[in-house]
Design an enzyme around this catalytic site. Structure first.
Site, PDB file in Angstrom:
ATOM      1  N   LYS A   1      -2.887 -10.962  -2.838  1.00  0.00           N
ATOM      2  CA  LYS A   1      -3.122  -9.571  -2.430  1.00  0.00           C
ATOM      3  C   LYS A   1      -4.616  -9.228  -2.578  1.00  0.00           C
ATOM      4  CE  LYS A   1       1.183  -9.675  -1.725  1.00  0.00           C
ATOM      5  NZ  LYS A   1       2.377  -9.103  -2.305  1.00  0.00           N
TER       6      LYS A   1
HETATM    7  C1  LIG Z   1       3.860  -9.140  -2.502  1.00  0.00           C
HETATM    8  C2  LIG Z   1       4.824  -8.191  -1.943  1.00  0.00           C
HETATM    9  C3  LIG Z   1       5.840  -7.616  -2.716  1.00  0.00           C
HETATM   10  C4  LIG Z   1       6.170  -8.043  -4.110  1.00  0.00           C
HETATM   11  O1  LIG Z   1       5.104  -8.108  -4.954  1.00  0.00           O
HETATM   12  P1  LIG Z   1       5.157  -9.072  -6.234  1.00  0.00           P
HETATM   13  O2  LIG Z   1       3.974  -8.617  -7.022  1.00  0.00           O
HETATM   14  O3  LIG Z   1       5.020 -10.477  -5.731  1.00  0.00           O
HETATM   15  O4  LIG Z   1       6.430  -8.848  -6.940  1.00  0.00           O
HETATM   16  C5  LIG Z   1       6.634  -6.646  -2.125  1.00  0.00           C
HETATM   17  N1  LIG Z   1       6.465  -6.279  -0.857  1.00  0.00           N
HETATM   18  C6  LIG Z   1       5.511  -6.829  -0.070  1.00  0.00           C
HETATM   19  C7  LIG Z   1       5.364  -6.359   1.324  1.00  0.00           C
HETATM   20  C8  LIG Z   1       4.683  -7.818  -0.592  1.00  0.00           C
HETATM   21  O5  LIG Z   1       3.773  -8.401   0.195  1.00  0.00           O
END
Ligand SMILES: *Cc1c(COP(=O)(O)O)cnc(C)c1O
Length: 393
Positions: free
Chosen positions: A191
């Site tokens: 991210k």
């Molecule tokens: C990464 C992601 C999540 C979950 O995040 P985590 O930190 O991996 O639990 C949920 N929704 C979307 C769209 C994501 O890209």
């Protein structure tokens, strides 16, 4: 051979390492002063009144459902093109998920696809809507809110930290809570900023913020002023468990990394935008077989993913062949996402849904490398390799 380019990766610098090392030597590794400091800095960065840190983006989404008191007999609407966690958070509460179709060219839920999903609710109460700002591109929040009949929006903003959007008025930040009741973020390494694992919920609603904090830590209250059964004389060891909560805390140690990373968000976002602009101009020559997904009007995305749509049929190649061809040239790629309703768990529950927009998007999407540490010339290298693999030279 040139360095392998993954589709995404974290940017960790010396001062990030130093910040974590300092936190490691401090008194509190879990609940310490950096948690609140990270929350305050984050709230300020996105323009929200409250930010509640938690252990992942998935935990953020579940906490949001808990804060809304989502119940088993209720339902939520979520788009079919997203990560599974967007839908799973409702299932944790026993609630049902009605999958909305998406625009085949953007992967986003739209007011018409949302309206069609409303028609499939049956007699369940719509308790929340989960718009996903896919790849950082903003969903039409006012358009969806106008149709939602008062059901709160919980934005899955895991891709969209740093995105600004405008719906005809002033530009606004994703997560500022102008349309949604809450917005959920993830700090997974791919991210825009990372804490290894980590997440955040933002809201402007004091009551929701309080509930998010309650459910984040076992449903336990330590402030005697908030006790249901206050003791006659002070009992300093007392705490009350008032709800069935979880351990969804983000450790002080990781908040140190979050604070350090958040300060770099403007630079990371600028870098992502510059790389995307280079990609867009280079990809024009591969049209119409390859099309970059354009951001919606009024949206200035801090792109989390660089997704292109490839007409594999016209190219005469399967997606697996194209990905293998790219990999052999040192270029990673990924698919975001397999439609969630096609996953066996959801297919068993809801049967074979017909969501043609999601299928058409899925048939063509491919994520190309995008992260701040890429060299200026890397988009050229990626597009050159893609042209070669597709025989478009
Ligand atoms: C990464 C992601 C999540 C979950 O995040 P985590 O930190 O991996 O639990 C949920 N929704 C979307 C769209 C994501 O890209």
């Amino acid at each position: 051979m040139a360095e392998f380019l993954p589709y995404g990766r974290q940017t960790i610098e010396d001062d990030d390492v130093a910040a974590v090392a300092e936190a490691l030597r401090a008194d509190y590794l879990t609940t310490g002063p950096r948690v609140e400091a990270f929350e305050q800095a984050f709230a300020e960065a996105v323009g929200a009144r409250h930010a509640v840190a938690c252990s992942s983006g998935t935990a953020a989404l579940h906490l949001a459902m808990l804060a809304l008191d989502l119940k088993a007999e209720e339902a939520v609407i979520a788009p079919a093109i997203t990560f599974a966690a967007t839908a799973n958070c409702a299932r944790y509460q026993g609630a049902e998920v009605v999958f909305a179709d998406v625009d085949p060219d953007t992967g986003l839920m739209t007011p018409p696809t949302f309206e069609a999903a409303l028609g499939r609710l049956g007699d369940r109460l719509l308790a929340a809507v989960l718009p996903v700002h896919l790849a950082g591109a903003s969903v039409d929040l006012p358009g969806i809110k106008g149709l939602a009949g008062g059901a709160p929006l919980v934005e899955d903003a895991c891709h969209a930290l740093g995105t600004t959007m405008s719906f005809g008025n002033m530009p606004e930040q994703v997560g500022d809570g102008r349309h949604g009741a809450m917005a959920c973020f993830s700090f997974h390494p791919v991210k825009t900023i990372t804490t290894a694992e980590g997440g955040m919920v933002t809201t402007n609603d004091e009551r929701l913020a309080e509930r998010l904090r309650l459910f984040r830590s076992h449903g336990i209250v330590r402030d005697p002023g908030q006790f249901r059964d206050p003791p006659a004389a002070p009992e300093p060891w007392l705490y009350e468990m008032q709800a069935l909560g979880y351990n969804y805390r983000l450790p002080d140690l990781l908040c140190a990394l979050g604070i350090s990373q958040l300060a770099k968000l403007p630079r990371f976002a600028t870098r992502r935008r510059a790389l995307a602009i280079r990609y867009w101009s280079l990809l024009a020559r591969l049209s119409p077989v390859v099309r970059a997904v354009a951001p919606p009007p009024g949206c200035d995305p801090a792109l989390h993913l660089f997704i292109v749509l490839i007409d594999f049929v016209a190219a005469g190649l399967t997606r697996a062949e194209v990905m293998a061809g790219l990999a052999s040239r040192g270029i990673g790629s990924q698919v975001h996402y397999i439609p969630v309703h096609r996953q066996p768990y959801y297919r068993d529950r809801y049967g074979d849904l017909d969501l043609p927009g999601a299928d058409a998007y899925y048939a063509r999407c491919l994520s190309l490398p995008l992260y701040p540490g890429m060299a200026d010339s890397d988009p050229d290298r990626v597009v050159e390799a893609l042209a070669e693999v597709l025989g478009l030279d």
